[in-house]
Motif scaffolding. Structure first.
Motif, short mmCIF file in Angstrom:
data_model
loop_
_atom_site.label_atom_id
_atom_site.label_comp_id
_atom_site.label_asym_id
_atom_site.label_seq_id
_atom_site.Cartn_x
_atom_site.Cartn_y
_atom_site.Cartn_z
N GLY A 147 13.50 14.73 -10.81
CA GLY A 147 13.05 15.87 -11.59
C GLY A 147 11.83 15.50 -12.42
O GLY A 147 11.39 14.35 -12.46
N PRO A 148 11.24 16.45 -13.10
CA PRO A 148 10.04 16.15 -13.89
C PRO A 148 10.35 15.26 -15.09
O PRO A 148 11.29 15.53 -15.86
CB PRO A 148 9.57 17.54 -14.34
CG PRO A 148 10.81 18.39 -14.30
CD PRO A 148 11.65 17.86 -13.19
N ASN A 193 5.43 9.39 -20.48
CA ASN A 193 4.09 9.04 -20.95
C ASN A 193 3.67 9.92 -22.12
O ASN A 193 3.07 9.45 -23.09
CB ASN A 193 3.08 9.18 -19.81
CG ASN A 193 3.19 8.06 -18.80
OD1 ASN A 193 3.43 6.92 -19.16
ND2 ASN A 193 3.05 8.39 -17.52
N LEU A 194 3.98 11.21 -22.03
CA LEU A 194 3.67 12.12 -23.13
C LEU A 194 4.49 11.76 -24.36
O LEU A 194 3.96 11.76 -25.48
CB LEU A 194 3.94 13.56 -22.71
CG LEU A 194 3.77 14.63 -23.79
CD1 LEU A 194 2.35 14.63 -24.33
CD2 LEU A 194 4.13 16.01 -23.25
N GLU A 195 5.74 11.45 -24.17
CA GLU A 195 6.60 11.06 -25.28
C GLU A 195 6.04 9.82 -25.98
O GLU A 195 5.97 9.76 -27.21
CB GLU A 195 8.01 10.80 -24.77
CG GLU A 195 9.01 10.43 -25.85
CD GLU A 195 10.38 10.16 -25.28
OE1 GLU A 195 11.18 9.50 -25.98
OE2 GLU A 195 10.66 10.61 -24.15
N ASP A 237 4.86 12.55 -15.41
CA ASP A 237 4.57 11.14 -15.19
C ASP A 237 4.09 10.87 -13.77
O ASP A 237 3.12 10.14 -13.56
CB ASP A 237 5.82 10.30 -15.47
CG ASP A 237 6.22 10.32 -16.93
OD1 ASP A 237 5.37 10.70 -17.76
OD2 ASP A 237 7.37 9.97 -17.24
N ASP A 238 4.77 11.43 -12.78
CA ASP A 238 4.41 11.13 -11.40
C ASP A 238 3.04 11.69 -11.04
O ASP A 238 2.29 11.08 -10.25
CB ASP A 238 5.47 11.64 -10.43
CG ASP A 238 5.79 13.12 -10.66
OD1 ASP A 238 5.39 13.67 -11.70
OD2 ASP A 238 6.46 13.73 -9.80
N ILE A 239 2.67 12.82 -11.64
CA ILE A 239 1.34 13.38 -11.36
C ILE A 239 0.26 12.53 -12.01
O ILE A 239 -0.80 12.25 -11.42
CB ILE A 239 1.26 14.83 -11.84
CG1 ILE A 239 2.33 15.68 -11.17
CG2 ILE A 239 -0.12 15.41 -11.57
CD1 ILE A 239 2.29 15.67 -9.66
N LEU A 240 0.50 12.09 -13.25
CA LEU A 240 -0.46 11.21 -13.92
C LEU A 240 -0.62 9.91 -13.14
O LEU A 240 -1.74 9.38 -13.02
CB LEU A 240 0.00 10.91 -15.34
CG LEU A 240 0.05 12.10 -16.31
CD1 LEU A 240 0.56 11.64 -17.67
CD2 LEU A 240 -1.31 12.75 -16.45
#
Length: 949
Positions: free
Chosen positions: A586-587, A591-593, A853-856
């Motif tokens: 899942g999403p 990284n944002l956290e 995270d996976d897209i970044l």
């Protein structure tokens, strides 16, 4: 003859000889061919995907060694071989005129060669956001380095009558100066020895200027090198004039003069090496200098701040050149601190006590790096850390925070400091705020604060609230005393004077009468606020617990203060353990956290209790799914209290399963709420011809074997927002060079509902965008391996992220609160705030995958470095919303942030061949001008002969 006339005549004569022979054309042609080949092929400019011209100057120190030697090898050797040198020595003209004339001619040819390369930076500026500061500095460095090599070549040429010997000698001597500061030799020494060698080496000085810092020490070094070898050239020729029976005293005077001159130049360079103040940072954003935001933080220091650099003597060769840069920057902090900053540079291996303190107290550990030379490979444990300590608070910066690594097209990598000032200043901000948080809150508030309680008379209040009011009155009086005059308390009964206050607070903020339960007809008011002359903030009272009031009051007061770490409530999807068993995580947004926790206190919130924590300064919600009415109510009421909500949502979210990709519907539960506020999310996804690439797995057959590989193809769903697509006027997006928005939908603004509010477009697609209802988002390739996407019709720009500020009307206005307790319950008393103050802000990004995270990680793999654009945007939004803009101007000043826009293969080839053609055209124009000049000289000569006759 005047000095200038002699020098000019010699230079003109040499230039004429240059262009009348193949020397000049070979030099210019070779220079252009080699630089273009290195730029487009050797350094793979387009594959590197950075909008700079570093590849143009990467090999310039080595290239100039050979070209300068070839240019100067005949200058004096030919004169000596043909016997014309004896004629020169017998002329009653100082020899310096001839030396300077030949030097000027060679430098002129070098400048012409550099002029031919000018289309390269113009091309990069046309394609991307080029920082011209380092470009101009690099041209200056090239001119100085080439001039230094030319002066060395002239000196060597003056000592031989064989041009080949002169060329070999020039290459050897110039190469020695280059090798002294290169990684090839400095890797055998520690940091101190390596740094000393870099101060002597021409290449290391060259790199220092090309990064965008024009330092007086580097300029003086090159100028002194030029002057010394020109002086040695003059001395070498002057000795040819001396007769064997000449004056020994005069000869000793010459030798002493030259020796003293060289010694003084060495002493001057040694003295200047200790001075780091006389420098000019020409990079856009002042990457290597102390900016005004940093000075503002330093001015807030009330006691000494310690900046200690832990740098090992022995480290990786790629990291060694970064140490002087960090040391110089730390020294600038010391100067800017005006006595409030103390800088220490230590090598932990030299002091076991300091190394033990670093390990035990600060958690600083050596990082193992693998190094290899010609004979062996080894692992070196080295330190590259900076300690920032203030009072009893400290922060540590390590390799991961300070160093940015970008993979090249081949096995080479580019290592640079990520953004040194931002990282150090952010650490200073954190320790400063942590120190201030332990003091008096009102010392950081620059205005008078008034507590206003809009509370009904005691006889109208439920017993629970009456006792609650009595308890908090004592706490408020204690706060008045501790504030020392900056805080006052006032109670108002809304029902007094015919309900005039009740009507006013309902009209301005939507404060409506409360009830204790659904069937209770007794109404009352109980709203607590703090206000100054600029804003009004409601004090949360969900639990009506006196024990939590002080915390809620402090959280509200911090909205008026500076110098405190703010709290960000973060709502993100939780990982489903059942799906995780099947590899479907899942999403994830770790990284944002982590990016939020670097500067702020984070509180994870699922909002299922229908409220946002009282101490929250800002709410971030990403990829919401099926929000309940209580969760919507939490978001709504936080906005109504004047807070800022950052929301990343869309009707779809991507999911990968093996080699397949599908778009799943993702109802957020916030669609109606957003529509109520005049924000509608489209049902079709946006595609854009200006897009980032996407890795597509391909199968290759080689020699009977099958290989799995990845091909990069244009992917319109990865929208590349840059230039006009990013709002250059707003602080949130002003400093961002580029942002990739994946799988976004268009935002449609209802102008009627947003009348009276400020609507700001932050991110937009290009004009070549279109929308598609198809759920088939797999990358497409034609038979030639190119992307086969194409717009089906007209294209237009789409809004992808917007910011709305002003007064909002609650989605729950006129309704009962979802948290309202039933008639037979004694749970908390709630109400609905129906209108927000003007300070409310709502930022919407129309993508669920924007921060995943996976897209970044995917985009980072495409760029060869770490992709931080979306995280920097959110960090900017948080700082701007909390009115803490100190770091906004320097957050995005990283080396590799300036990327090229997506370019098709044909476009890349066009620009490459255009530069080849431009170089050839420049040579043709130069040939025509030279031919015209030659004819003019011949005509003038014939006229002079005719006049004489």
């Amino acid at each position: 003859m005047p000095h200038e006339s002699n020098t000019q005549r010699v230079a003109s004569k040499e230039l004429t000889l240059f262009f009348s022979s193949p020397v000049a054309w070979l030099f210019l042609g070779s220079f252009a061919a080699v630089t273009l080949f290195i730029f487009f092929w050797g350094e793979a400019f387009f594959a590197r995907n950075v909008a700079d011209v570093r590849p143009l100057f990467e090999w310039m120190p080595i290239l100039l060694v050979f070209l300068s030697a070839a240019l100067t090898m005949r200058m004096w050797s030919e004169e000596r071989r043909t016997g014309t040198l004896e004629y020169v020595l017998t002329l009653p003209v100082p020899l310096r005129h001839f030396v300077l004339g030949k030097f000027r001619a060679c430098v002129t040819l070098l400048l012409l060669a550099l002029l031919i390369t000018l289309p390269l930076p113009l091309t990069v500026a046309r394609l991307g956001d080029l920082d011209w500061g380092p470009v101009l500095a690099a041209y200056l460095a090239t001119a100085l380095l080439g001039s230094a090599y030319i002066s060395i070549g002239l000196y060597v040429s003056a000592r031989s009558d064989n041009p080949i010997v002169s060329m070999i000698g020039s290459v050897a001597l110039c190469g020695l100066f280059y090798l002294l500061g290169s990684d090839l030799l400095t890797g055998f020494f520690g940091t101190g020895g390596a740094e000393l060698m870099r101060t002597v080496g021409t290449g290391a000085r060259f790199d220092a200027i090309t990064r965008g810092v024009i330092d007086l020490r580097d300029l003086f070094y090159y100028i002194s090198l030029i002057v010394v070898f020109l002086a040695l050239n003059i001395y070498t020729l002057e000795r040819e004039r001396w007769a064997a029976t000449g004056s020994p005293r005069r000869h000793r005077g010459w030798r002493l003069l030259i020796a003293l001159f060289v010694i003084n130049v060495i002493i001057a360079n040694t003295w200047l090496s200790q001075v780091s103040r006389w420098r000019m940072d020409v990079t856009e954003g002042q990457l290597y200098s102390i900016s005004e935001p940093t000075r503002n933080y330093l001015s807030q220091l009330q006691e000494p701040l310690l900046l200690r650099g832990y740098f090992s003597e022995k480290t990786h060769p790629l990291l060694a050149p970064l140490v002087p840069q960090l040391r110089d920057l730390l020294m600038e902090y010391e100067v800017a601190g005006q006595g409030r900053v103390r800088v220490e540079i230590i090598d932990p291996s030299d002091s076991p006590e300091l190394e033990d303190e670093a390990n035990q107290k600060y958690g600083i550990r050596a990082v193992p790096f693998q190094v290899a030379d010609r004979y062996q490979a080894a692992v070196v444990n080295s330190y590259l850390n900076i300690l920032v300590e203030y009072g009893d608070s400290h922060e540590v910066l390590g390799f991961g925070e300070m160093v940015e690594v970008k993979a090249g097209a081949s096995t080479s990598i580019d290592v640079q400091l990520r953004n040194p000032e931002f990282n150090i200043t952010r650490a200073i901000k954190q320790v400063l705020y942590a120190y201030q948080a332990g003091g008096n809150l009102f010392e950081s508030i620059d205005s008078d604060i008034e507590f206003i309680g809009y509370v009904s008379a005691d006889e109208l209040l439920p017993p629970q609230l009456a006792s609650y009011k009595q308890a908090i009155e004592e706490q408020l009086q204690a706060t008045v005393v501790s504030a020392g005059g900056g805080f006052s308390v006032r109670w108002l009964e809304p029902e007094a004077n015919g309900g005039q206050v009740a009507r006013q607070i309902q009209e301005e903020w939507g404060f409506k009468p409360m009830v204790a339960s659904v069937l209770d007809e007794n109404q009352f008011y109980f709203y607590l606020t703090v206000a100054d002359e600029r804003q009004v903030v409601q004090v949360p009272t969900e639990s009506f617990d006196p024990a939590t009031f002080e915390q809620a009051l402090d959280a509200s007061l911090k909205r008026f203060a500076t110098g405190f770490t703010r709290t960000v409530a973060f709502s993100a999807p939780k990982m489903n353990p059942r799906l995780a068993q099947y590899g479907m995580m899942g999403p994830q947004f770790r990284n944002l956290e982590q990016a939020i926790t670097q500067d702020h206190t984070i509180r994870m919130a699922d909002l299922t209790d229908g409220a946002v924590a009282a101490e929250t300064d800002l709410l971030v919600v990403v990829a919401p799914e099926n929000f309940t009415s209580k969760q919507v109510f939490a978001v709504d009421q936080y906005l109504m209290r004047g807070g800022t909500v950052i929301l990343a949502t869309a009707p779809y979210i991507s999911q990968t399963r093996g080699n397949s990709m599908i778009m799943l519907p993702r109802p957020s539960g916030l669609q109606e709420w957003l529509s109520h506020h005049g924000i509608n999310l489209g049902s079709e996804m946006v595609l854009d011809s200006q897009n980032s690439a996407f890795p597509v797995p391909v199968t290759r057959q080689v020699g009977g074997y099958t290989f799995q590989d990845a091909a990069l193809v244009d992917y319109p769903y990865f929208i590349d927002a840059r230039d006009n697509g990013l709002n250059a006027e707003h602080p949130i997006t002003r400093g961002l060079p580029q942002v990739t928005v994946p799988w976004a939908v268009p935002i449609i603004i209802d102008t009627e509902r947003n009348a009276g509010r400020q609507v700001t477009a932050l991110i937009s697609s290009s004009d070549a965008a279109w929308t598609s209802p198809s759920s088939n988002v797999l990358p497409r390739m034609d038979d030639s391996g190119m992307s086969s996407w194409a717009a089906p019709g007209a294209t237009h720009s789409e809004l992808l992220a917007t910011l709305i500020s002003g007064r909002f009307e609650s989605f729950f206005a006129g309704q009962s609160s979802p948290l309202q307790a039933p008639a037979d319950s004694e749970d908390r008393i709630t109400s609905v705030i129906e209108r927000s103050p003007e300070s409310a802000r709502l930022l919407v990004i129309a993508s669920n995958d924007f921060l995943r995270d996976d897209i970044l990680t995917t985009i980072s793999s495409l760029t060869g470095g770490q992709y931080l654009g979306p995280l920097e945007l959110i960090a900017n939004a948080i700082d701007w919303s909390l009115e803490d803009g100190g770091l906004l101007g320097i957050r995005s000043n990283a080396h590799f942030n300036r990327t090229l826009p997506p370019l098709e293969r044909q476009t890349q080839a066009f620009w490459e061949y255009t530069n080849y053609a431009a170089a050839l055209l420049a040579l043709i124009i130069l040939a025509l001008l030279q031919n015209r000049s030659r004819r003019a000289r011949q005509a003038r000569y014939l006229r002079e002969l005719g006049g004489a006759a």
